[in-house]
Design an enzyme around this catalytic site. Structure first.
Site, PDB file in Angstrom:
ATOM      1  N   PRO A 256       0.766  -1.268   0.112  1.00  9.12           N
ATOM      2  CG  PRO A 256      -0.180  -1.287   2.121  1.00  9.12           C
ATOM      3  CD  PRO A 256       0.434  -2.258   1.012  1.00  9.12           C
ATOM      4  CG  ASN A 257      -0.197   4.277   1.370  1.00  7.46           C
ATOM      5  OD1 ASN A 257      -1.220   4.655   0.718  1.00  7.46           O
ATOM      6  ND2 ASN A 257      -0.351   3.853   2.361  1.00  7.46           N
TER       7      ASN A 257
ATOM      8  NE  ARG B  19       4.021   6.856   1.688  1.00  4.01           N
ATOM      9  CZ  ARG B  19       4.216   5.500   2.093  1.00  4.01           C
ATOM     10  NH1 ARG B  19       4.409   4.690   1.125  1.00  4.01           N
ATOM     11  NH2 ARG B  19       4.033   5.365   3.294  1.00  4.01           N
TER      12      ARG B  19
ATOM     13  CE1 TYR C  29       8.808   5.437   2.658  1.00  3.42           C
ATOM     14  CE2 TYR C  29       7.410   7.023   2.634  1.00  3.42           C
ATOM     15  CZ  TYR C  29       8.071   5.938   3.198  1.00  3.42           C
ATOM     16  OH  TYR C  29       7.167   5.391   4.240  1.00  3.42           O
TER      17      TYR C  29
ATOM     18  CG  ASN D 248       8.346  -2.001   0.604  1.00  2.27           C
ATOM     19  OD1 ASN D 248       7.757  -1.895   1.673  1.00  2.27           O
ATOM     20  ND2 ASN D 248       9.068  -0.667   0.099  1.00  2.27           N
TER      21      ASN D 248
ATOM     22  CB  ALA E 218       1.462   0.682   6.885  1.00  4.11           C
TER      23      ALA E 218
ATOM     24  CG  HIS F 251       5.048  -1.678  10.405  1.00  2.00           C
ATOM     25  ND1 HIS F 251       6.430  -1.802  10.474  1.00  2.00           N
ATOM     26  CD2 HIS F 251       4.848  -0.465   9.433  1.00  2.00           C
ATOM     27  CE1 HIS F 251       6.997  -0.905   9.695  1.00  2.00           C
ATOM     28  NE2 HIS F 251       6.245  -0.144   8.868  1.00  2.00           N
TER      29      HIS F 251
ATOM     30  CD  GLU G 226      10.753  -7.098   6.417  1.00  3.29           C
ATOM     31  OE1 GLU G 226      11.333  -8.113   6.950  1.00  3.29           O
ATOM     32  OE2 GLU G 226      10.201  -6.164   7.119  1.00  3.29           O
TER      33      GLU G 226
ATOM     34  CG  HIS H  94      11.019  -1.766   4.989  1.00  4.27           C
ATOM     35  ND1 HIS H  94       9.651  -1.833   4.662  1.00  4.27           N
ATOM     36  CD2 HIS H  94      11.269  -3.069   5.454  1.00  4.27           C
ATOM     37  CE1 HIS H  94       9.088  -2.900   5.263  1.00  4.27           C
ATOM     38  NE2 HIS H  94      10.044  -3.725   5.662  1.00  4.27           N
TER      39      HIS H  94
ATOM     40  NE  ARG I   4      10.019   6.817   8.131  1.00 13.01           N
ATOM     41  CZ  ARG I   4       9.107   6.543   7.448  1.00 13.01           C
ATOM     42  NH1 ARG I   4       9.004   5.550   6.594  1.00 13.01           N
ATOM     43  NH2 ARG I   4       7.788   7.357   7.205  1.00 13.01           N
TER      44      ARG I   4
HETATM   45  C1  DQA Z   1       8.156   1.459   3.703  1.00 12.66           C
HETATM   46  C2  DQA Z   1       8.179   1.708   5.247  1.00 12.66           C
HETATM   47  C3  DQA Z   1       6.914   1.382   6.013  1.00 12.66           C
HETATM   48  O1  DQA Z   1       7.033   1.806   7.313  1.00 12.66           O
HETATM   49  C4  DQA Z   1       5.764   2.311   5.339  1.00 12.66           C
HETATM   50  O2  DQA Z   1       4.495   2.213   5.973  1.00 12.66           O
HETATM   51  C5  DQA Z   1       5.909   2.226   3.865  1.00 12.66           C
HETATM   52  C6  DQA Z   1       7.016   2.247   3.070  1.00 12.66           C
HETATM   53  C7  DQA Z   1       9.504   1.517   3.120  1.00 12.66           C
HETATM   54  O3  DQA Z   1       9.732   1.397   1.936  1.00 12.66           O
HETATM   55  O4  DQA Z   1      10.358   2.451   3.638  1.00 12.66           O
HETATM   56  O5  DQA Z   1       4.773   2.340   3.277  1.00 12.66           O
HETATM   57  O6  DQA Z   1       7.929   0.306   3.589  1.00 12.66           O
END
Ligand code: DQA
Length: 386
Positions: free
Chosen positions: A9-10, A17, A22, A72, A75, A78, A96, A98, A105
């Protein structure tokens, strides 16, 4: 080899963003980069993004038959036990990733419910983290690896690769660089480990506590000593030649390799190969190496005694009493070559056996990259040590 890359997501919004976290690369650009890295690594990349937990789970199920997954989970990382279980259920080697440094953070981002079912977690390296994940999966496929715990902490592990051919096998212990920080990990030396194993070395590519994850001078060097000592636990079963153990370190890992000679190791070290090492902490500090890396590693405040610093700096502990091979490129952009120049000179003056090579036109990373000519020079010298 076929690798499926899943973004959660996102991540469709990267590029706009929180660019300060990022970056400005868009998802389309990221996926194009991944396809390019796939071509370089001779593997087929499939990319997928979704904002929905169930769709991600379905895509994981559909990945069965591929050779590896890079995920990836955004969120979901978590708290999604459903995604964790899907990764576990499909049984594919999964990395995994990120983009940001999730350990630096908000506290809730330090928690990952998927890490324990992944073969590796890469964070805080920005977009290149995906490239490193592809490399890690291809290295795992290139040569079988056994990950062995040498201590109780999650960072007390190493990857053992056993060569074909005559035993007992000489051993190369590998110590990765990255300014002792936890965004760097042993996957950085995967290509070097695979190449050394192909050439007949058993490789023990170790992890250790790093700054950000419990590391610092005392704990990091203690881990390294324990990891080297642990070779005696599995030497017999894997036919390792413990009279022939070479410790190879790169950058800050070169610093740790040189210090490994200082401590009394349970397993004797026959030679140290320091590639662009940080052999002098004071000089590195003055040169601003790694943007405050030395202070962070030493957890140094102005009140702390100089003595502690002396113990941690290889140049203050000469002679090391172990044959040294030091290689440094004269275009190193991370660790000034002048550090190795004076270190090698001083070590020889103090009575150490030193072979020093300064490679013209060579930067920092080339020294551990089997696709670069600098590596050929390194490997020729290393092969002479067995
Ligand atoms: C993320 C880190 C996560 O905490 C966050 O919710 C993301 C992106 C990263 O790529 O740094 O959406 O996975």
């Amino acid at each position: 080899m076929r690798i499926v890359i899943i973004n959660g997501p996102n991540l469709n919004l990267i590029g706009t963003r929180s660019p300060e976290i990022y970056g400005t690369t868009t998802l389309d650009e990221l996926e194009a980069l991944c396809h390019g890295w796939g071509v370089e690594a001779e593997c087929v990349i499939e990319t997928y993004q979704s904002n929905h937990e169930g769709d991600i789970i379905d895509r994981l199920h559909a990945a069965r038959g591929a050779d590896g997954v890079i995920i990836n989970p955004g969120a979901f990382t978590h708290y999604s036990y459903a995604i964790r279980d899907a990764i576990d259920a499909i049984g594919l080697p999964t990395v995994e990733v990120h983009i940001s440094n999730v350990r630096d953070r908000e506290p809730w981002r330090r928690v990952s419910v998927v890490s324990d079912v992944c073969v590796s977690t890469i964070f805080g390296r920005g977009i290149p983290g995906y490239r490193d994940a592809i490399r890690h999966l291809t290295a795992r496929a290139a040569w079988p690896v056994e990950t062995i715990a040498y201590g109780p902490d999650s960072d007390n592990v190493g990857d053992l690769r056993i060569p074909r051919g005559e035993s007992p096998h000489p051993v190369a212990v590998l110590l990765h660089g990255g300014h002792w920080r936890d965004t760097a990990a042993r996957d950085l030396l995967d290509p070097a480990a695979v190449d050394l194993t192909r050439r007949g070395w058993a490789t023990w590519n170790i992890e250790f506590a790093r700054v950000g994850s419990g590391g610092g001078f005392r704990s990091t060097t203690a881990d390294v000593a324990q990891a080297i000592g642990s070779l005696s636990d599995f030497a017999e079963g894997h036919e390792l030649d413990l009279s022939n153990v070479v410790v190879i370190g790169h950058g800050s890992g070169g610093h740790l390799a040189l210090l490994a000679a200082v401590g009394k190791s349970e397993v004797p070290i026959s030679a140290i190969v320091a590639l662009a090492p940080i052999g002098d902490l004071e000089a590195a500090h003055e040169a601003g190496v790694g943007d405050g890396a030395v202070e962070a590693f030493m957890r140094r405040t102005p009140e702390q005694s100089q003595e502690r610093h002396v113990a941690a700096s290889p140049i203050m502990n000469l002679p090391l009493g172990v044959p040294l091979l030091i290689v440094h490129g004269d275009e190193d952009e991370r660790v000034p070559v002048s550090i190795s120049r004076s270190f090698a000179g001083r070590a020889a003056d103090e009575g150490d056996t030193v072979v020093y090579h300064e490679l013209e036109g060579v930067g920092h990373e080339a020294l551990t990259d089997p696709t670069m000519p600098a590596w050929v020079k390194v490997i020729d010298e290393v092969d002479r040590l067995r």
